[in-house]
Design an enzyme around this catalytic site. Structure first.
Site, short mmCIF file in Angstrom:
data_model
loop_
_atom_site.label_atom_id
_atom_site.label_comp_id
_atom_site.label_asym_id
_atom_site.label_seq_id
_atom_site.Cartn_x
_atom_site.Cartn_y
_atom_site.Cartn_z
N GLU A 1 42.22 -52.92 2.75
CA GLU A 1 41.58 -52.75 4.06
C GLU A 1 41.87 -51.37 4.65
O GLU A 1 40.97 -50.73 5.21
CB GLU A 1 42.06 -53.85 5.01
CG GLU A 1 41.53 -55.22 4.58
CD GLU A 1 42.17 -56.39 5.32
OE1 GLU A 1 43.01 -56.16 6.22
OE2 GLU A 1 41.83 -57.55 4.97
N ASN B 1 38.05 -64.32 18.21
CA ASN B 1 39.52 -64.42 18.17
C ASN B 1 40.24 -63.08 18.29
O ASN B 1 41.38 -62.91 17.86
CB ASN B 1 39.98 -65.23 16.95
CG ASN B 1 39.58 -64.61 15.62
OD1 ASN B 1 38.94 -63.56 15.60
ND2 ASN B 1 39.95 -65.25 14.54
N LYS C 1 39.16 -56.51 17.79
CA LYS C 1 37.74 -56.79 17.58
C LYS C 1 36.93 -56.46 18.85
O LYS C 1 37.52 -56.25 19.93
CB LYS C 1 37.58 -58.26 17.17
CG LYS C 1 38.26 -58.56 15.82
CD LYS C 1 38.08 -60.03 15.44
CE LYS C 1 38.67 -60.32 14.07
NZ LYS C 1 38.48 -61.74 13.67
N TYR D 1 35.01 -57.80 4.78
CA TYR D 1 34.99 -59.27 4.72
C TYR D 1 34.33 -59.80 3.45
O TYR D 1 33.81 -60.91 3.43
CB TYR D 1 34.25 -59.83 5.95
CG TYR D 1 35.09 -59.84 7.22
CD1 TYR D 1 36.33 -60.48 7.26
CD2 TYR D 1 34.65 -59.24 8.38
CE1 TYR D 1 37.10 -60.50 8.42
CE2 TYR D 1 35.41 -59.25 9.56
CZ TYR D 1 36.64 -59.90 9.56
OH TYR D 1 37.40 -59.93 10.71
N HIS E 1 42.19 -58.73 14.28
CA HIS E 1 42.30 -58.92 12.83
C HIS E 1 43.65 -58.41 12.35
O HIS E 1 44.14 -57.40 12.85
CB HIS E 1 41.20 -58.14 12.09
CG HIS E 1 41.46 -58.06 10.61
ND1 HIS E 1 41.10 -59.09 9.76
CD2 HIS E 1 42.11 -57.14 9.85
CE1 HIS E 1 41.49 -58.77 8.53
NE2 HIS E 1 42.11 -57.60 8.55
P1 DAT Z 1 41.86 -64.41 9.69
O1 DAT Z 1 41.10 -63.49 10.62
O2 DAT Z 1 42.87 -65.22 10.44
O3 DAT Z 1 42.47 -63.68 8.51
P2 DAT Z 1 39.84 -65.41 7.86
O4 DAT Z 1 40.14 -64.22 7.01
O5 DAT Z 1 39.84 -66.74 7.21
O6 DAT Z 1 40.82 -65.48 9.11
O7 DAT Z 1 38.41 -65.22 8.54
C1 DAT Z 1 38.02 -63.97 9.06
C2 DAT Z 1 37.35 -64.17 10.38
O8 DAT Z 1 36.19 -64.96 10.20
C3 DAT Z 1 38.18 -64.92 11.41
O9 DAT Z 1 39.09 -64.10 12.09
C4 DAT Z 1 37.13 -65.45 12.31
C5 DAT Z 1 35.98 -65.77 11.36
N1 DAT Z 1 36.02 -67.18 10.96
C6 DAT Z 1 36.90 -67.77 10.11
N2 DAT Z 1 36.65 -69.08 10.00
C7 DAT Z 1 35.57 -69.32 10.80
C8 DAT Z 1 34.82 -70.47 11.12
N3 DAT Z 1 35.12 -71.67 10.60
N4 DAT Z 1 33.80 -70.34 12.00
C9 DAT Z 1 33.49 -69.14 12.54
N5 DAT Z 1 34.15 -68.01 12.27
C10 DAT Z 1 35.18 -68.09 11.42
MG MG Z 2 41.61 -62.78 6.88
#
Ligand code: DAT
Ligand code: MG
Length: 169
Positions: A146, A132, A29, A69, A135
């Site tokens: 994706e 974080n 990212k 997303y 991805h």
């Molecule tokens: P991952 O990236 O572990 O697959 P995800 O698909 O649930 O997680 O979410 C995609 C991204 O969205 C994640 O990497 C960071 C952001 N995100 C997820 N939960 C969040 C939250 N509670 N607050 C802010 N950003 C969040």
């Molecule tokens: Mg995800």
């Protein structure tokens, strides 16, 4: 030839590649790029034994990110997530290998870096869920979806790895 056959098979039967040919989509990212973590992240996947089959450095478009997303569009953090992902270039990659989807997720750690164990990428290199650094696809089906958002079929490289016999029995 075998690559062409597998690609056509995966496309026609919508199976995705399986076994040692399983693929996942990984992206460093914008924060990972800014913080010079690209080399370290690629190093971890290479050393693990996975095979790089696609790589590009790009500024993601809003449309691409909305598609990527789309399952999260109702979430309160969705707009912030798009802004973050659009705030600078990303490194998009496709990695291949046995159980690469599940294993990559374990290498990444949990979504929230605070819950990620030391030794994982998010456990070692970041602090907050909104930054974080990496991805990784969460299932074989998501990986297929994706990969098709970020790469055209001809951008994925089929190549023979000279070390394959030292990685798979
Ligand atoms: P991952 O990236 O572990 O697959 P995800 O698909 O649930 O997680 O979410 C995609 C991204 O969205 C994640 O990497 C960071 C952001 N995100 C997820 N939960 C969040 C939250 N509670 N607050 C802010 N950003 C969040
Ligand atoms: Mg995800």
């Amino acid at each position: 030839m075998i690559c062409l056959f597998l690609t056509v098979f995966a496309y026609v039967f919508k199976t995705g590649w399986t076994g040692v040919n399983e693929r996942t989509f990984i992206a460093v990212k914008p924060d990972g790029v800014q913080r010079r973590l690209v080399g370290e992240i690629i190093r971890r996947f290479e050393r693990k034994g996975f095979k790089l089959v696609g790589l590009k450095f790009l500024q993601a478009s809003d449309e691409q990110l909305r598609d990527h997303y789309r399952d999260l569009r109702e979430k309160p953090f969705f707009n912030g997530l798009l802004k973050y992902m659009n705030s600078g270039p990303v490194v998009a990659m496709v990695w291949q290998g046995m159980d690469v989807v599940k294993t990559s997720r374990r290498m990444l750690g949990e979504t929230n870096p605070a819950d990620s164990l030391p030794g994982t990428i998010r456990g070692d290199y970041c602090v907050e869920v909104g930054r974080n650094v990496i991805h990784g696809s969460d299932s074989v089906e998501s990986a297929q979806r994706e990969i098709s958002i970020w790469f055209k079929e001809h951008e994925l490289v089929c190549w023979e790895e000279s070390t394959e016999h030292w990685i798979y029995a």
